[in-house]
Structure formats: C-alpha cells, structure tokens
Scaffold this motif. Structure first.
Motif, PDB file in Angstrom:
ATOM      1  N   SER A 259     104.043  38.427  60.473  1.00 37.59           N
ATOM      2  CA  SER A 259     104.427  39.847  60.451  1.00 37.59           C
ATOM      3  C   SER A 259     105.718  40.058  61.219  1.00 37.59           C
ATOM      4  CB  SER A 259     103.309  40.732  61.000  1.00 37.59           C
ATOM      5  OG  SER A 259     103.086  40.478  62.346  1.00 37.59           O
ATOM      6  N   LEU A 260     105.913  39.279  62.281  1.00 28.58           N
ATOM      7  CA  LEU A 260     107.150  39.337  63.047  1.00 28.58           C
ATOM      8  C   LEU A 260     108.332  39.012  62.133  1.00 28.58           C
ATOM      9  CD1 LEU A 260     107.408  39.867  66.073  1.00 28.58           C
ATOM     10  CD2 LEU A 260     107.653  37.425  66.409  1.00 28.58           C
TER      11      LEU A 260
ATOM     12  N   LEU B 211     112.120  40.797  72.106  1.00 30.99           N
ATOM     13  CA  LEU B 211     110.721  41.149  71.831  1.00 30.99           C
ATOM     14  C   LEU B 211     109.780  40.243  72.612  1.00 30.99           C
ATOM     15  CD1 LEU B 211     110.458  41.845  68.018  1.00 30.99           C
ATOM     16  CD2 LEU B 211     110.189  43.444  69.881  1.00 30.99           C
ATOM     17  N   SER B 212     110.058  38.941  72.583  1.00 28.44           N
ATOM     18  CA  SER B 212     109.183  37.993  73.275  1.00 28.44           C
ATOM     19  C   SER B 212     109.225  38.239  74.772  1.00 28.44           C
ATOM     20  CB  SER B 212     109.614  36.560  73.000  1.00 28.44           C
ATOM     21  OG  SER B 212     109.549  36.293  71.647  1.00 28.44           O
TER      22      SER B 212
ATOM     23  N   THR C 278     101.144  41.733  66.331  1.00 26.53           N
ATOM     24  CA  THR C 278     102.189  40.726  66.419  1.00 26.53           C
ATOM     25  C   THR C 278     101.650  39.347  66.069  1.00 26.53           C
ATOM     26  OG1 THR C 278     101.690  40.725  68.739  1.00 26.53           O
ATOM     27  CG2 THR C 278     103.724  41.785  68.096  1.00 26.53           C
ATOM     28  N   SER C 279     101.798  38.953  64.810  1.00 23.19           N
ATOM     29  CA  SER C 279     101.582  37.566  64.454  1.00 23.19           C
ATOM     30  C   SER C 279     102.916  37.048  63.948  1.00 23.19           C
ATOM     31  CB  SER C 279     100.520  37.460  63.361  1.00 23.19           C
ATOM     32  OG  SER C 279     100.984  38.106  62.204  1.00 23.19           O
TER      33      SER C 279
ATOM     34  N   LEU D 237     105.948  41.093  73.306  1.00 19.04           N
ATOM     35  CA  LEU D 237     105.528  41.661  72.032  1.00 19.04           C
ATOM     36  C   LEU D 237     106.015  40.818  70.863  1.00 19.04           C
ATOM     37  CD1 LEU D 237     106.516  45.253  73.044  1.00 19.04           C
ATOM     38  CD2 LEU D 237     104.213  44.334  72.970  1.00 19.04           C
ATOM     39  N   GLY D 238     106.581  39.668  71.153  1.00 19.14           N
ATOM     40  CA  GLY D 238     107.088  38.823  70.075  1.00 19.14           C
ATOM     41  C   GLY D 238     106.157  37.654  69.822  1.00 19.14           C
TER      42      GLY D 238
ATOM     43  N   LEU E 264     105.293  46.924  64.702  1.00 20.89           N
ATOM     44  CA  LEU E 264     104.494  45.835  65.261  1.00 20.89           C
ATOM     45  C   LEU E 264     103.255  46.376  65.978  1.00 20.89           C
ATOM     46  CD1 LEU E 264     107.222  43.371  66.504  1.00 20.89           C
ATOM     47  CD2 LEU E 264     105.663  43.103  64.590  1.00 20.89           C
TER      48      LEU E 264
ATOM     49  N   SER F 263     101.980  47.568  73.838  1.00 20.60           N
ATOM     50  CA  SER F 263     101.057  46.463  74.076  1.00 20.60           C
ATOM     51  C   SER F 263      99.618  46.948  74.167  1.00 20.60           C
ATOM     52  CB  SER F 263     101.472  45.642  75.292  1.00 20.60           C
ATOM     53  OG  SER F 263     101.787  46.484  76.352  1.00 20.60           O
TER      54      SER F 263
ATOM     55  N   GLN G  22     103.612  34.980  70.470  1.00 18.96           N
ATOM     56  CA  GLN G  22     102.518  35.096  71.438  1.00 18.96           C
ATOM     57  C   GLN G  22     102.171  33.752  72.078  1.00 18.96           C
ATOM     58  OE1 GLN G  22     101.055  38.042  72.375  1.00 18.96           O
ATOM     59  NE2 GLN G  22     102.732  38.918  71.188  1.00 18.96           N
TER      60      GLN G  22
END
Lengths: 318, 389
Positions: free
Chosen positions: B253-254, B327-328, B249-250, B332-333, B244, A278, B335
């Motif tokens: 791209s995810l 991921l979310s 992370t958009s 990080l998944g 990622l 992150s 957003q």
C-alpha cells in the motif's frame, strides 16, 4: 484595472472550488475504508448494539451526502467533533497547536525570505563566478538532505556540543515572546536551511531568465550602471516570479513543519497529526489534513493572485 | 516528397517481440504468485525476480544495439568473470543467497554494458557526475548483494543494546542489540529497492497516461487533467499520511499510494513535453499513413521525449526516496523489523543527545545517494540541453 479585477476574481472562484473539492476528498477518504469504521475501531468482538450506538454517535447511519453537509457546516463553525482516542473536543486540541505551528513557520519565514532573495539576486548578478558555483553546489547538497538529517546535525553542533540552544523545544503559552523565539530557534533554523536552498535557486533562475531579455541588454548598451539596471529595470518584472517563489515556499514550510516538529518534540499541529495517524484517530487526522490542505491551497491562491497583481503588463495597460 | 523518418532509438521492428512478451508473461505470473505472500523473507525474491526480468529485457535490447568492439567485449567478459570468481571464493555465502548472487551478477553486467556503450560520453563527464555515478554504483552493488556482505542477519539480535564501535560490531549495535552495520546494509536494500519500485510504477502510470492524454486529447485529456489538478491541490505528504491512516501501512500500500501521488507530477511533465511533439509533421505523417496509437506513442513520441523523462526519473527518485525515509522516520513507513534508514535514525535518536553520531549514518547515507543522483541528473540535463541547442 478591470482586467486585473477579472483575472483575480477568476482565480478566487477557482480557489474556492478547489477548497470545496479538497474538503470533499478528505471526507470521502473515510468511505474508502475497507469494511466499516465502527468494526475497525471497536474490534471484531463488538456486539451489534455497540456498533449501532457508535454509528449513531458519529452520525454514520445517515447517507453520505447528508453527512458531508453537516460535517462541512460543523467544520465551518469550528466544531471538528471529538477525538476517538482521547474523547476530547478536537477544536480544543487544535487551538493552541495551530498557533504554535504558525509561530514556528512565521519565525522560519522571517529568517528565510530576505536571506534567500538576497543570496539569489547576488548569485544571479555574479553568475558563473566562484561564488555562484559554490552556492550552486551548496544548495544542491542541502536540497538532497532529509529534513531530519539537518535537524539532528544542528542538535549535535548547536545543542549538544556548543550548548547554545535547547534540543527540545518545549513551548507553552505562559512563556514570554523572546523566550518562545529562543526555544523555537533550532526548529526554525532547520526549516530555514531546508527552504532557503530551494527558494534561492528559483530566485536566481527567475532573474537570470530576465537578464537575458532584449530590453535589459538595451539598458546595458545605453551605458546604465548595473545597480540601476537591476533595481529599476529588472526588479519590477522579476517581482512576480520572486513573489511566486516566496509564497510557494511558505506553502512548503507549512507542510515541512511536520517532520521538524517531530524531531524537536514541538507541540504543534504536525506532531498531533503524526500521533493521530499512528493511532488511526480518523476525525483528528481529517481535521488536521483539512487545515494543512486549506493553508496550502490558500497560499497557492495567494501566490497566483499576487503574481497577477504585480505583473507590470497588467498594472499599466496601454 | 519523402516521408520524414521517425527517430527511433530502440531496435527495428524485427526485434524478438514474441519471445519478449512470453518472457514478460512468465515473469509477471511468478511475480503475482510471490506478491500474494509478500513477507520480509520473500521480499528479496520479488526484487530479485523483478530485476532478473528487467535485466533480461535490457540485455536483449542492448545486445542487438550495442556497438561491439573487442575492447568492450573484453570489459564485459572480464567483469563477469571477476564477479563469478568472487562468488566462487565466498561460495558458502554466495550459494546460501542465490537470488542476491544472481541479482549482483545482473547488476555488474548491466553496468558493464552501459559503461561500454556510453564510454565516449562518460570520458567527458565532469568530476561531480563521476562522483554521482560511482556512488550509485556502490549503492546498487551493496543493495544487490546485501545478505552476502552483511556480517549478521537483518533482524538478528547479536549483542547488548547500544554497544560502541568495535571489531565485532563495526558500527556498534542499535536499540535492540542488532548489528548497526548489518542493518545499514539491509536498510539500503529495502529503502532503495522500494523507492526505485515506487518511482518505476509512478512513471508507468504517469508517463503512459500523460502521453496518452497528449496523443488522444479531447475528453480523456480533460478528465485526466482535472483529476491530477485535484490530487495536486492537497500537499502530497499530508495526503499520503491521510490515505495511509485508512489503508494501513504495508509495503504494497505504501508503494501504491506514493506511486499514484507521484504519478501526477510525471503526468504533467509527460503531457507537456508530448504536446510539443504531437504537433510535429512526422507524427502527423505517421498517423496519416495509418499507424495505430500504440505505434505513435512508442515509436514517434516516446523517443523524442525520453531525455526530459530520464532526468525527471532521477529527480523523482530522489523525491520518493526522501519522502519514504521521511515517512519511515515518523514510524509510518516501512514497518519494523524490516531494516530501513529512516526508522533507524528514529529508533536510535536517543544516542544523538549524548553526542554520538552513529544514528546519523543512515541519514548521511540517504543524503549521499540523493546528492549523487542529483549530480548525475544535472550533468545529464546539461548534456541533453547542450545537444539540442
């Protein structure tokens, strides 16, 4: 024996090649970065001088193949470079965390493996009984649960309502061994629950597959006792698939650790990895993924080698 | 000697290909325009468009194949009329979100088509499969009509933080004072929609290359096989996080990253099962009679490997779904402020330490859907293997 030796050597060579390719991929990922790492980190307002200094410090002004070789050699000597976010030595960050993570995975494995193998053998023995059906539904359900769901259910039941375990596993080096185990209990239990289901389904399938073969039927028709059939006749042949299942799940454990560590704020490699992702702290991410990937590859290799070594047909060549 | 007939489950060659291709081109064109400015707002339009397109293809294919009976037609017409009636009653909401209404209508009709067509199988399905099918149906309908049934807006702040359950806020509010129930509904649409799109893409990439590798063999097979070996050597969760980090992370791209990583598994399966089919006599007969590669893939190989691929689709969907929510959950998944089940658990996790189970509802929603899909796949596999033996 020479046949086994040759097969094992072949697998080891292949494994070494895989490790090399994996390191190459992890290294090349940085090249995929759109634009330039320096620009990305320093922001748009960076002057050409600071960009040049940054590049020189990280060795980004060298051609890729040279950089790869120095990077790989440094890594092999335990020098992972510096973190972009905190400027600390990465190897320093990693040392304790790697230990913690393996400790967690180890505790989980010690609970999970005997449990899963026993349950799997029992389910195969009493196939189509109510026990087998119940186990089938239960394991299917637990495979479908996201890890964090299992983790939070355990927190609510065991930590909040019953107060048996701490909901946050705060581990440090100066704790005694049992204190450490106690604090690791919940994350380890979560991992156990998640991977037991998978492991035992595969164990059950491996044994059922074997029980259908003619030589087992022959043993049964000879009038042997079921226990003897399983232990003397089935188990030696089932050993290879079971070992395979167990080691593959160990590999899964090492990866599954990431989510669980975050839930329990466990100071391990997974936590560091997620934090660095992150923050887009690329050197740390590279180092962590290299360690994760290496463990994964090595365990897969171990599974391969062990299943070759425990194959009765190869052990006792005619 | 007779030439072995190819087993072709799709319509004959006379199907309206030209119109289908034209339609696909138009849809694709509009899709590209939409994709160029994907934001939270146009996301629903993209999904709606995708499904409208899928729906029209499916409807076209099945309308010609379906065994038409009076009872079946009655069911389809009734269900359609019921949906239209519902839309008319809640016209204010339904007209405010035309895409959702359209999408909901499409879904209702697809389900009715499918139910009529497979009624004989469905009647013999075990209870667990029915449970799974009903769960999937409910999720699909809720996802389709999310804006219409949700009481508030997706990102609208409607109360104070962490309100308790009440009549005004069915499940209370979250850490920013947004309605939990609304977020749950929207989260379903986003998470399920993205997971479905990703799985579809993974199957397009992996399935096509897998069959191609089996059909062409030679160097193509070697290259693709080694590429997949390499991609599979790194644990996919770690690999996804690594990539990622670099591409950011958009949502597009995810979808791309997870689809490509997952396509490796699909490739393996598709290649393995096609290998068994490629060596059979009827494929050889077809290629000797001079059929092209595309014909071989579509009409000879694909129909014969469909059952394992369909089952794999279910399992892959579960995997992608759990992967994505994982991921979310890590942040990080998908957003914020887009609602998503994984990040909802994370955002409200503080409540859990006070013994409040509200944050677990999204996680439970994930679990129930995966269980449902697993049950259906189990039944399907059992049926497919039973028919073969």
């Amino acid at each position: 024996m020479s046949q086994i030796g040759r097969l094992v050597a072949q697998r080891l060579a292949l494994g070494l090649l895989t490790l090399f390719v994996v390191s190459l991929i992890i290294f090349l990922c940085i090249e995929l970065l759109p634009g330039n790492l320096a620009q990305e980190i320093l922001g748009q307002g960076a002057t050409p001088e600071t960009v040049a200094a940054f590049n020189r410090e990280l060795g980004l002004d060298l051609p890729p193949h040279e950089r790869y070789i120095t990077w790989l050699l440094d890594m092999l000597q335990g020098d992972f470079g510096r973190s972009l976010a905190s400027q600390r030595e990465i190897s320093e960050l990693l040392a304790v965390r790697v230990q913690n993570t393996f400790f967690l995975a180890g505790v989980a494995a010690i609970i999970a493996i005997p449990l899963a193998v026993t349950l799997g053998i029992l389910a195969a023995l009493y196939r189509d009984s109510w026990y087998d059906r119940m186990v089938n539904v239960l394991t299917l359900t637990s495979i479908s649960f996201p890890e964090f769901f299992v983790a939070y259910i355990l927190i609510i039941v065991l930590a909040v309502n019953l107060g048996m375990f701490p909901s946050i596993s705060n581990i440090s080096d100066d704790l005694g061994f049992w204190e450490k185990v106690y604090r690791t209990a919940l994350p380890a239990l979560t991992l156990t629950l998640v991977c037991v289901a998978h492991m035992m389904r595969m164990t059950r399938a491996a044994i059922i597959n074997l029980m259908a073969s003619p030589y087992i039927e022959m043993a049964r028709l000879k009038g042997l006792k079921p226990g003897r059939i399983i232990l003397k006749h089935a188990l030696p042949n089932a050993l290879a698939p079971i070992i395979n299942v167990v080691v593959l799940n160990l590999a899964y454990l090492v990866v599954g650790v990431v989510l669980v560590e975050v839930v329990f704020v466990y100071p391990g490699l997974g936590q560091l990895f997620v934090d660095s992702v992150s923050k887009r702290d690329i050197p740390v991410v590279q180092a962590c993924s290299l360690i994760f990937a290496m463990t994964y590859v090595l365990l897969n290799l171990l599974a391969d080698v062990l299943s070759i070594m425990s194959n009765p047909r190869l052990l006792h060549p005619r | 000697m007779t030439i072995p007939a190819s087993s072709n489950t799709f319509g004959g060659r006379a199907s309206p290909w030209v119109s289908r291709i034209a339609m696909a081109a138009v849809h694709f064109f509009i899709l590209v325009i939409f994709l160029q400015n994907v934001t939270v707002d146009t996301w629903s339009a993209v999904v709606g468009l995708l499904f409208a397109h899928l729906y029209s293809v499916v409807a076209l294919t099945y309308w010609s194949k379906i065994e038409r009976t009076a009872a079946g037609d009655t069911v389809i017409v009734t269900v359609t009329l019921e949906f239209v009636l519902m839309a008319a009653i809640f016209w204010e909401r339904a007209s405010a979100w035309p895409w959702s209404t359209l999408f909901g209508l499409a879904m209702v009709q697809i389900c009715a088509f499918a139910a009529v067509k497979y009624w004989k199988d469905l009647r013999q399905a075990p209870a667990s499969a029915w449970f799974g099918l009903i769960v999937i149906l409910i999720y699909v309908m809720v996802a389709a009509t999310a804006p219409i049934i949700a009481p508030y807006g997706e990102t609208e702040i409607v109360g104070s933080e962490y309100d308790v359950w009440s009549n005004k806020h069915l499940l209370g509010t979250d850490n920013l004072g947004r309605d939990m129930f609304t977020r749950l509904i929207y989260g379903g649409r986003n998470t399920v929609g993205i997971a479905f799109t990703t799985t579809l893409l993974a199957f397009l990439i992996g399935g096509l290359t897998g069959i191609l590798a089996a059909a062409v063999r030679g160097w193509l097979d070697q290259v693709l096989g080694r590429l997949v070996d390499v991609l599979m050597a790194i644990p996919s969760f770690i690999f996804a996080l690594l990539i990622l980090t670099i591409v950011g992370t958009s949502i597009p791209s995810l979808i791309m990253v997870i689809a490509v990583l997952d396509a490796t598994r699909v490739f393996r399966l598709a290649r393995a099962v096609s290998m068994n089919v490629v060596v059979l006599d009827f494929v050889e007969a077809a290629s000797l009679r001079g059929e092209g590669l595309w014909w071989l893939i579509r009409s000879e190989i694909l129909p014969n490997i469909l059952p394992p691929l369909v089952a794999e689709f279910g399992l892959r969907f579960c995997f992608v779904f759990l992967f994505l929510s994982g991921l979310s959950f890590l942040g990080l998944g998908i957003q914020p402020p887009t609602a998503d089940w994984g990040s909802m658990v994370r955002d409200n996790a503080t409540l859990i330490t006070y013994g409040d189970i509200t944050p677990l509802l999204p996680a439970a929603a994930i679990a129930i859907l995966t269980i449902g899909v697993n049950f259906v796949v189990d039944w399907f596999l059992h049926k497919a293997s039973g028919l073969k033996d």
